[in-house]
Design a protein around this motif. Structure first.
Motif, PDB file in Angstrom:
ATOM      1  N   ASP A  64       9.050   3.756  -4.634  1.00 13.00           N
ATOM      2  CA  ASP A  64       7.972   4.181  -5.686  1.00 13.00           C
ATOM      3  C   ASP A  64       6.776   4.883  -4.947  1.00 13.00           C
ATOM      4  N   ILE A  65       6.569   6.000  -5.476  1.00 19.55           N
ATOM      5  CA  ILE A  65       5.500   7.022  -4.935  1.00 19.55           C
ATOM      6  C   ILE A  65       4.337   6.264  -4.702  1.00 19.55           C
ATOM      7  N   GLU A  66       3.827   5.557  -5.842  1.00 13.73           N
ATOM      8  CA  GLU A  66       2.236   4.974  -5.544  1.00 13.73           C
ATOM      9  C   GLU A  66       2.356   3.887  -4.578  1.00 13.73           C
ATOM     10  N   THR A  67       3.317   3.172  -4.265  1.00 14.92           N
ATOM     11  CA  THR A  67       3.451   2.419  -3.114  1.00 14.92           C
ATOM     12  C   THR A  67       3.558   2.953  -1.888  1.00 14.92           C
ATOM     13  N   LEU A  68       4.268   4.132  -1.784  1.00 18.51           N
ATOM     14  CA  LEU A  68       4.509   4.954  -0.478  1.00 18.51           C
ATOM     15  C   LEU A  68       3.048   5.482  -0.068  1.00 18.51           C
ATOM     16  N   ASN A  69       2.466   6.077  -1.211  1.00 12.01           N
ATOM     17  CA  ASN A  69       1.236   6.738  -0.849  1.00 12.01           C
ATOM     18  C   ASN A  69       0.285   5.783  -0.171  1.00 12.01           C
ATOM     19  N   MET A  70       0.111   4.597  -1.086  1.00 12.52           N
ATOM     20  CA  MET A  70      -0.869   3.491  -0.714  1.00 12.52           C
ATOM     21  C   MET A  70      -0.863   3.281   0.743  1.00 12.52           C
ATOM     22  N   PHE A  71       0.736   2.897   1.066  1.00 13.99           N
ATOM     23  CA  PHE A  71       1.010   2.292   2.309  1.00 13.99           C
ATOM     24  C   PHE A  71       0.418   3.250   3.430  1.00 13.99           C
ATOM     25  N   ALA A  72       0.593   4.592   3.302  1.00 11.65           N
ATOM     26  CA  ALA A  72       0.374   5.677   4.110  1.00 11.65           C
ATOM     27  C   ALA A  72      -1.076   5.764   4.379  1.00 11.65           C
ATOM     28  N   GLU A  73      -1.837   5.658   3.138  1.00 15.01           N
ATOM     29  CA  GLU A  73      -3.345   5.748   3.122  1.00 15.01           C
ATOM     30  C   GLU A  73      -4.053   4.562   3.901  1.00 15.01           C
ATOM     31  N   GLN A  74      -3.634   3.564   3.429  1.00 13.26           N
ATOM     32  CA  GLN A  74      -4.341   2.413   4.182  1.00 13.26           C
ATOM     33  C   GLN A  74      -3.858   1.924   5.450  1.00 13.26           C
ATOM     34  N   LEU A  75      -2.778   2.384   6.067  1.00 15.07           N
ATOM     35  CA  LEU A  75      -2.409   2.262   7.485  1.00 15.07           C
ATOM     36  C   LEU A  75      -3.146   3.058   8.052  1.00 15.07           C
ATOM     37  N   ALA A  76      -3.423   4.483   7.480  1.00 19.95           N
ATOM     38  CA  ALA A  76      -4.269   5.389   8.546  1.00 19.95           C
ATOM     39  C   ALA A  76      -5.688   5.164   8.680  1.00 19.95           C
ATOM     40  N   ALA A  77      -6.018   4.201   7.396  1.00 13.97           N
ATOM     41  CA  ALA A  77      -7.416   3.753   7.440  1.00 13.97           C
ATOM     42  C   ALA A  77      -7.680   2.406   8.304  1.00 13.97           C
ATOM     43  N   GLY A  78      -6.491   2.072   8.917  1.00 12.09           N
ATOM     44  CA  GLY A  78      -6.721   0.928   9.836  1.00 12.09           C
ATOM     45  C   GLY A  78      -6.387  -0.486   9.240  1.00 12.09           C
ATOM     46  N   ARG A  79      -5.921  -0.567   7.980  1.00 10.59           N
ATOM     47  CA  ARG A  79      -5.500  -1.904   7.379  1.00 10.59           C
ATOM     48  C   ARG A  79      -4.300  -2.406   8.074  1.00 10.59           C
ATOM     49  N   ASP A  80      -4.211  -3.642   8.251  1.00  8.71           N
ATOM     50  CA  ASP A  80      -3.134  -4.199   9.168  1.00  8.71           C
ATOM     51  C   ASP A  80      -1.808  -4.394   8.232  1.00  8.71           C
ATOM     52  N   GLU A  81      -0.705  -3.906   8.940  1.00 13.80           N
ATOM     53  CA  GLU A  81       0.526  -3.385   8.165  1.00 13.80           C
ATOM     54  C   GLU A  81       0.807  -4.561   7.477  1.00 13.80           C
ATOM     55  N   ALA A  82       1.007  -5.735   8.119  1.00 10.77           N
ATOM     56  CA  ALA A  82       1.437  -6.948   7.434  1.00 10.77           C
ATOM     57  C   ALA A  82       0.616  -7.382   6.180  1.00 10.77           C
ATOM     58  N   ASP A  83      -0.824  -7.110   6.107  1.00  9.19           N
ATOM     59  CA  ASP A  83      -1.504  -7.283   4.974  1.00  9.19           C
ATOM     60  C   ASP A  83      -1.113  -6.316   3.842  1.00  9.19           C
ATOM     61  N   ILE A  84      -0.761  -5.013   4.208  1.00  6.71           N
ATOM     62  CA  ILE A  84      -0.292  -4.181   3.316  1.00  6.71           C
ATOM     63  C   ILE A  84       0.706  -4.463   2.757  1.00  6.71           C
ATOM     64  N   MET A  85       1.984  -5.025   3.555  1.00 12.60           N
ATOM     65  CA  MET A  85       2.970  -5.462   3.101  1.00 12.60           C
ATOM     66  C   MET A  85       3.119  -6.686   2.096  1.00 12.60           C
ATOM     67  N   ASN A  86       2.046  -7.518   2.267  1.00 12.10           N
ATOM     68  CA  ASN A  86       1.855  -8.853   1.276  1.00 12.10           C
ATOM     69  C   ASN A  86       1.205  -8.232   0.048  1.00 12.10           C
ATOM     70  N   ALA A  87       0.592  -7.224   0.070  1.00 19.36           N
ATOM     71  CA  ALA A  87      -0.019  -6.672  -1.144  1.00 19.36           C
ATOM     72  C   ALA A  87       1.237  -5.953  -2.047  1.00 19.36           C
ATOM     73  N   ILE A  88       2.061  -5.330  -1.192  1.00 14.88           N
ATOM     74  CA  ILE A  88       3.352  -4.754  -1.968  1.00 14.88           C
ATOM     75  C   ILE A  88       4.068  -5.680  -2.482  1.00 14.88           C
ATOM     76  N   TYR A  89       4.280  -6.836  -1.722  1.00 16.13           N
ATOM     77  CA  TYR A  89       5.127  -7.868  -2.286  1.00 16.13           C
ATOM     78  C   TYR A  89       4.569  -8.649  -3.313  1.00 16.13           C
ATOM     79  N   ALA A  90       3.213  -8.510  -3.515  1.00 14.67           N
ATOM     80  CA  ALA A  90       2.607  -9.226  -4.806  1.00 14.67           C
ATOM     81  C   ALA A  90       2.414  -8.118  -5.956  1.00 14.67           C
ATOM     82  N   LYS A  91       2.295  -6.772  -5.562  1.00  8.01           N
ATOM     83  CA  LYS A  91       2.143  -5.892  -6.789  1.00  8.01           C
ATOM     84  C   LYS A  91       2.754  -4.516  -6.878  1.00  8.01           C
ATOM     85  N   GLY A  92       3.837  -4.389  -6.153  1.00  6.40           N
ATOM     86  CA  GLY A  92       4.436  -3.142  -6.024  1.00  6.40           C
ATOM     87  C   GLY A  92       5.240  -2.720  -7.108  1.00  6.40           C
TER      88      GLY A  92
END
Length: 556
Positions: free
Chosen positions: A384-412
């Motif tokens: 999903d483009i929304e998911t992939l864009n969010m992952f790249a943006e928030q990873l670049a902003a310094g958010r923990d990768e595991a935290d981002i993946m948990n958000a994807i598991y819940a809302k992707g």
């Protein structure tokens, strides 16, 4: 309010890419849908909503349309689609199509022409602006992360895209554009379809000044300038006058950021706009202050408050649409129920809620099987483009990768897009090839073959609920009275008609909960209509079991 066939209907949403693949290329298609129509007829649904099957480069899985009158070859041909429509009608069901006219693909002929020059006849089919103060025309943000503006070197101007940069927004200020849209709609309706689901339709009117949001470095969006814009009702009334009013059809608009008061303007029966809208207030019940990906636990009292607000807010004014998941949302069973220990019980409980309220219920493919969210190990498995864009943006902003993946598991959005689970064979019987996105690994235990053969399955409970709506005219019960507004565990309500009432009692949790029926709700006789457990011994004071659902008809 007037009687209409769509008020008594149950709609089944098909996401064609993930429904059934007939040719082994790993992508669901129209012949695949044809092969499963008898399954849908057995379920008992009245209307099929088909997500986009139009020509598209698939930047946003078909919601970026490059030709509104052609079928994407990977889905089949126009002849396949015509056969699908004929077979749906032959089974006494109806078909509504997705209408995506806030934006097109950047590969649509209109946009190809539009970007050629500033004086091209199609230039004003889209929203072009020069830069301002050495930057973009304003500070609006895209729903898919980043800016809502894309610079085009050929004419040295920017075009607006509220979604992907390959989804430029159409300029509804242009009457020629509007007429072309209406002609296209009539073309499909003349082929015999039964209505439209209208994608983000309340975004089509923008504040023509395109003002800045002025929110500094914080959350940039600009929604107040393009949600429910200044001419949106004018446009929809024109659409109704020019097209919709000439056919016996249903229309449902996807409307971001609407209140019941806003919705009454879109669906009021005297306003001649739409029949129903999808609102998102309930879909934000577990979102924190920073939006969708900012997770917070939902509170049942909030869920009750939102549903009650919409039930009472549209009473006597307009019709509700009822849903808890779709192709843009996670699976409702994982989100609001228990997708492990009490999967069957909670799946039935949530279904009971949807089918006993005022409005038209929408079933998303696999919901009737109790399909669940998926947890892919790596971001590489997501599409999903929304998911992939969010992952790249928030990873670049310094958010923990595991935290981002948990958000994807819940809302992707890919939670709802994994292939339909037909049986326990390889790839869940969806395809003989390699699926475009991986199947949820739990398919050997959760699939249609198993559910159809199990008389106690969620599938058969849905059949009972659909039959109940017809037999007892659940839609005909008016009013909505919430019982125990501050109860944190039980959702109960009454709907009334003449000398009888419908009582619905739902335990939203996996442990026991006490329910007390207020003494002022009197009745001489109670008839249990449906439930996911045997009825409790005492309706006045019941100890509800995990995720218990009970529906009674009370007689005065």
């Amino acid at each position: 309010m007037a009687d209409k066939w769509w008020k008594d209907s149950v709609v089944y949403q098909i996401y064609p890419r993930s429904f059934m693949d007939s040719d082994g290329d790993g992508i669901g298609d129209i012949p695949g849908i044809l092969s499963k129509l008898d399954y849908l007829k057995r379920l008992g649904v009245d209307v099929i909503w088909l997500c986009p099957v139009y020509e598209s480069p698939n930047d946003d899985n078909g919601y970026d349309i490059s030709d509104y009158r052609s079928i994407l070859s990977e889905f089949g041909t126009i002849a396949d689609w015509e056969e699908l429509l004929a077979q749906i009608h032959a089974r006494g069901m109806k078909l509504i199509m997705d209408l995506v006219v806030n934006h097109s693909s950047d590969e649509h002929a209109w946009f190809v022409e539009s970007r050629k020059s500033k004086d091209n006849p199609y230039r004003d089919y889209y929203i072009w602006r020069p830069g301002a103060d050495g930057g973009e025309p304003n500070d609006w943000g895209s729903f898919f992360s980043g800016s809502a503006w894309q610079y085009d070197e050929r004419t040295e101007e920017y075009f607006l895209h509220l979604f992907s940069k390959k989804q430029p927004d159409l300029n509804w200020e242009n009457p020629k554009l509007r007429q072309d849209v209406y002609d296209m709609m009539a073309w499909w309706l003349d082929k015999g379809i039964d209505g439209f689901r209208m994608d983000v339709i309340n975004l089509i009117s923008k504040n023509p000044a395109l003002p800045r949001v002025e929110q500094g470095e914080g959350w940039r969006f600009g929604g107040e300038h393009f949600m429910n814009g200044p001419r949106v009702h004018e446009y929809l009334q024109e659409m109704n006058r020019e097209v919709l009013s000439k056919y016996d059809i249903m229309t449902v608009g996807e409307t971001i950021g609407v209140t019941p008061e806003d919705a009454a303007l879109y669906v009021g029966e005297e306003r001649n706009e739409l029949n129903m809208v999808f609102h998102f207030e309930l879909m934000d019940v577990d979102s924190g202050p920073h939006g969708k990906w900012d997770l917070k636990p939902w509170d049942l009292r909030d869920i009750k408050r939102i549903i009650a607000k919409w039930q009472t807010g549209l009473e006597g004014k307009g019709w509700n649409s009822l849903y808890l998941n779709n192709h843009d949302q996670p699976r409702m069973l994982s989100r609001f129920g228990d997708d492990r220990t009490y999967r069957k019980e909670s799946g039935k409980m949530l279904a009971t809620l949807l089918h006993t309220l005022q409005g038209t219920p929408y079933i998303y493919q696999g919901e009737e099987l109790g399909m669940t969210n998926v947890r892919f190990a790596s971001i590489e498995s997501y599409k999903d483009i929304e998911t992939l864009n969010m992952f790249a943006e928030q990873l670049a902003a310094g958010r923990d990768e595991a935290d981002i993946m948990n958000a994807i598991y819940a809302k992707g959005r890919d939670n709802g897009r994994t292939p339909m689970q037909w049986d326990g064979s390889e790839h869940a019987g969806f395809t003989t090839g390699t699926p475009w996105i991986a199947v949820n690994p739990n398919y050997p235990d959760i699939n249609a073959e198993q559910a159809v053969n199990d008389p106690d399955s969620i599938f058969h409970y849905y059949r009972q609920l659909i039959a109940l709506r017809r037999e007892h005219d659940v839609t005909g019960y008016s009013g909505f009275r919430l019982i125990g507004e501050e109860d944190e565990r039980v959702f109960a309500y009454v709907r009334s008609r003449g000398e009888e009432s419908l009582l619905v009692v739902l335990n939203f949790f996996g442990d026991q909960a006490e329910f007390r029926l207020p003494e002022e709700i009197g009745f001489s006789r109670a008839e249990r209509l449906i439930g996911n457990y045997d009825p409790p011994a005492n309706l006045r004071r019941a100890l509800l079991r995990p995720y218990e659902a009970q529906v009674y008809r009370l007689f005065a």
